[in-house]
Design a protein around this motif. Structure first.
Motif, PDB file in Angstrom:
ATOM      1  N   GLN A 197       8.409   3.832  -7.443  1.00  0.00           N
ATOM      2  CA  GLN A 197       9.471   3.196  -7.851  1.00  0.00           C
ATOM      3  C   GLN A 197      10.445   3.464  -6.261  1.00  0.00           C
ATOM      4  O   GLN A 197      11.046   2.792  -5.606  1.00  0.00           O
ATOM      5  CB  GLN A 197      10.733   3.582  -8.907  1.00  0.00           C
ATOM      6  CG  GLN A 197       9.930   2.892 -10.035  1.00  0.00           C
ATOM      7  CD  GLN A 197      10.743   3.168 -10.880  1.00  0.00           C
ATOM      8  OE1 GLN A 197      11.462   3.945 -11.500  1.00  0.00           O
ATOM      9  NE2 GLN A 197      11.052   2.109 -12.149  1.00  0.00           N
ATOM     10  N   GLN A 198      10.524   4.496  -5.461  1.00  0.00           N
ATOM     11  CA  GLN A 198      11.145   5.405  -5.080  1.00  0.00           C
ATOM     12  C   GLN A 198      10.880   4.605  -3.722  1.00  0.00           C
ATOM     13  O   GLN A 198      11.467   4.285  -2.668  1.00  0.00           O
ATOM     14  CB  GLN A 198      11.238   6.882  -5.023  1.00  0.00           C
ATOM     15  CG  GLN A 198      11.666   7.674  -5.110  1.00  0.00           C
ATOM     16  CD  GLN A 198      13.354   6.927  -6.339  1.00  0.00           C
ATOM     17  OE1 GLN A 198      13.923   7.249  -5.355  1.00  0.00           O
ATOM     18  NE2 GLN A 198      13.545   6.954  -7.468  1.00  0.00           N
ATOM     19  N   VAL A 199       9.609   4.563  -3.565  1.00  0.00           N
ATOM     20  CA  VAL A 199       8.807   4.168  -1.889  1.00  0.00           C
ATOM     21  C   VAL A 199       8.794   2.358  -1.392  1.00  0.00           C
ATOM     22  O   VAL A 199       8.704   2.021  -0.771  1.00  0.00           O
ATOM     23  CB  VAL A 199       7.457   4.697  -1.432  1.00  0.00           C
ATOM     24  CG1 VAL A 199       7.847   6.015  -1.225  1.00  0.00           C
ATOM     25  CG2 VAL A 199       6.798   4.388  -2.715  1.00  0.00           C
ATOM     26  N   ASP A 213       0.472  -1.013  -0.045  1.00  0.00           N
ATOM     27  CA  ASP A 213       0.069  -0.304  -0.074  1.00  0.00           C
ATOM     28  C   ASP A 213       0.558   1.150   0.004  1.00  0.00           C
ATOM     29  O   ASP A 213       0.489   2.346   0.224  1.00  0.00           O
ATOM     30  CB  ASP A 213      -0.865   0.023   1.041  1.00  0.00           C
ATOM     31  CG  ASP A 213      -2.123  -1.016   1.161  1.00  0.00           C
ATOM     32  OD1 ASP A 213      -2.509  -1.717   0.392  1.00  0.00           O
ATOM     33  OD2 ASP A 213      -1.944  -1.399   2.098  1.00  0.00           O
ATOM     34  N   VAL A 214       1.990   1.121  -0.861  1.00  0.00           N
ATOM     35  CA  VAL A 214       2.728   2.680  -0.588  1.00  0.00           C
ATOM     36  C   VAL A 214       2.719   3.086  -1.252  1.00  0.00           C
ATOM     37  O   VAL A 214       3.024   4.677  -1.360  1.00  0.00           O
ATOM     38  CB  VAL A 214       4.310   2.004   0.311  1.00  0.00           C
ATOM     39  CG1 VAL A 214       4.520   1.681   1.989  1.00  0.00           C
ATOM     40  CG2 VAL A 214       4.372   1.707  -0.470  1.00  0.00           C
ATOM     41  N   CYS A 215       2.507   2.592  -2.710  1.00  0.00           N
ATOM     42  CA  CYS A 215       3.152   3.489  -4.142  1.00  0.00           C
ATOM     43  C   CYS A 215       1.270   4.112  -3.852  1.00  0.00           C
ATOM     44  O   CYS A 215       1.657   5.272  -4.743  1.00  0.00           O
ATOM     45  CB  CYS A 215       3.183   1.844  -4.917  1.00  0.00           C
ATOM     46  SG  CYS A 215       1.907   0.792  -5.531  1.00  0.00           S
ATOM     47  N   GLU A 216       0.431   3.728  -4.084  1.00  0.00           N
ATOM     48  CA  GLU A 216      -0.701   4.721  -4.349  1.00  0.00           C
ATOM     49  C   GLU A 216      -1.113   5.833  -3.809  1.00  0.00           C
ATOM     50  O   GLU A 216      -1.317   6.281  -4.750  1.00  0.00           O
ATOM     51  CB  GLU A 216      -1.811   3.694  -3.298  1.00  0.00           C
ATOM     52  CG  GLU A 216      -3.003   4.343  -4.067  1.00  0.00           C
ATOM     53  CD  GLU A 216      -4.426   2.763  -4.295  1.00  0.00           C
ATOM     54  OE1 GLU A 216      -5.833   3.735  -4.747  1.00  0.00           O
ATOM     55  OE2 GLU A 216      -4.426   2.407  -2.988  1.00  0.00           O
ATOM     56  N   PRO A 217      -0.557   5.608  -3.056  1.00  0.00           N
ATOM     57  CA  PRO A 217      -0.433   7.333  -2.522  1.00  0.00           C
ATOM     58  C   PRO A 217       0.206   8.225  -2.861  1.00  0.00           C
ATOM     59  O   PRO A 217      -0.365   9.694  -2.523  1.00  0.00           O
ATOM     60  CB  PRO A 217      -0.694   7.672  -1.129  1.00  0.00           C
ATOM     61  CG  PRO A 217      -0.631   6.093  -0.151  1.00  0.00           C
ATOM     62  CD  PRO A 217      -0.452   5.139  -1.326  1.00  0.00           C
ATOM     63  N   GLU A 218       1.574   7.675  -3.250  1.00  0.00           N
ATOM     64  CA  GLU A 218       2.673   8.514  -4.070  1.00  0.00           C
ATOM     65  C   GLU A 218       2.431   8.703  -5.198  1.00  0.00           C
ATOM     66  O   GLU A 218       3.202   9.708  -5.611  1.00  0.00           O
ATOM     67  CB  GLU A 218       3.907   8.073  -3.708  1.00  0.00           C
ATOM     68  CG  GLU A 218       4.022   7.286  -2.347  1.00  0.00           C
ATOM     69  CD  GLU A 218       4.174   8.713  -1.738  1.00  0.00           C
ATOM     70  OE1 GLU A 218       4.967   9.437  -1.845  1.00  0.00           O
ATOM     71  OE2 GLU A 218       4.418   8.461  -0.646  1.00  0.00           O
TER      72      GLU A 218
END
Length: 83
Positions: A51-53, A13-18
């Motif tokens: 990609q960063q997270v 779940d870390v990519c979606e909000p980014e």
């Protein structure tokens, strides 16, 4: 190129909000990227934020969606003009 999420995704779940374009959403089993909305963060950031997270490095370039930086910028400009 647009980005894609591989089967290595762990649904953390870390990519979606980014994603500044809202291109990432929960698919049937893993997160997916809408290539029509993905600009690889061109127009927003210097590097793709997803990609960063990503802790498992499962967001490569999609070889089926080859786009130049100019094409990505044009897509970004179209997306922001619709807002």
């Amino acid at each position: 190129m647009a980005l894609m999420i591989t089967d290595d995704c762990i649904n953390c779940d870390v990519c979606e909000p980014e994603c500044p374009n809202g291109a990432i959403s929960q698919g049937e089993e893993i997160y997916v990227i809408d290539p029509d909305l993905c600009t690889e963060c061109v127009g927003h950031f210097d590097e793709p934020q997803c990609q960063q997270v990503c802790p498992v490095d499962c967001i490569p370039l999609d070889p089926d969606r080859v786009e130049s930086r100019e094409q990505l910028m044009a897509k970004y400009e179209l997306l922001v003009s619709d807002k």
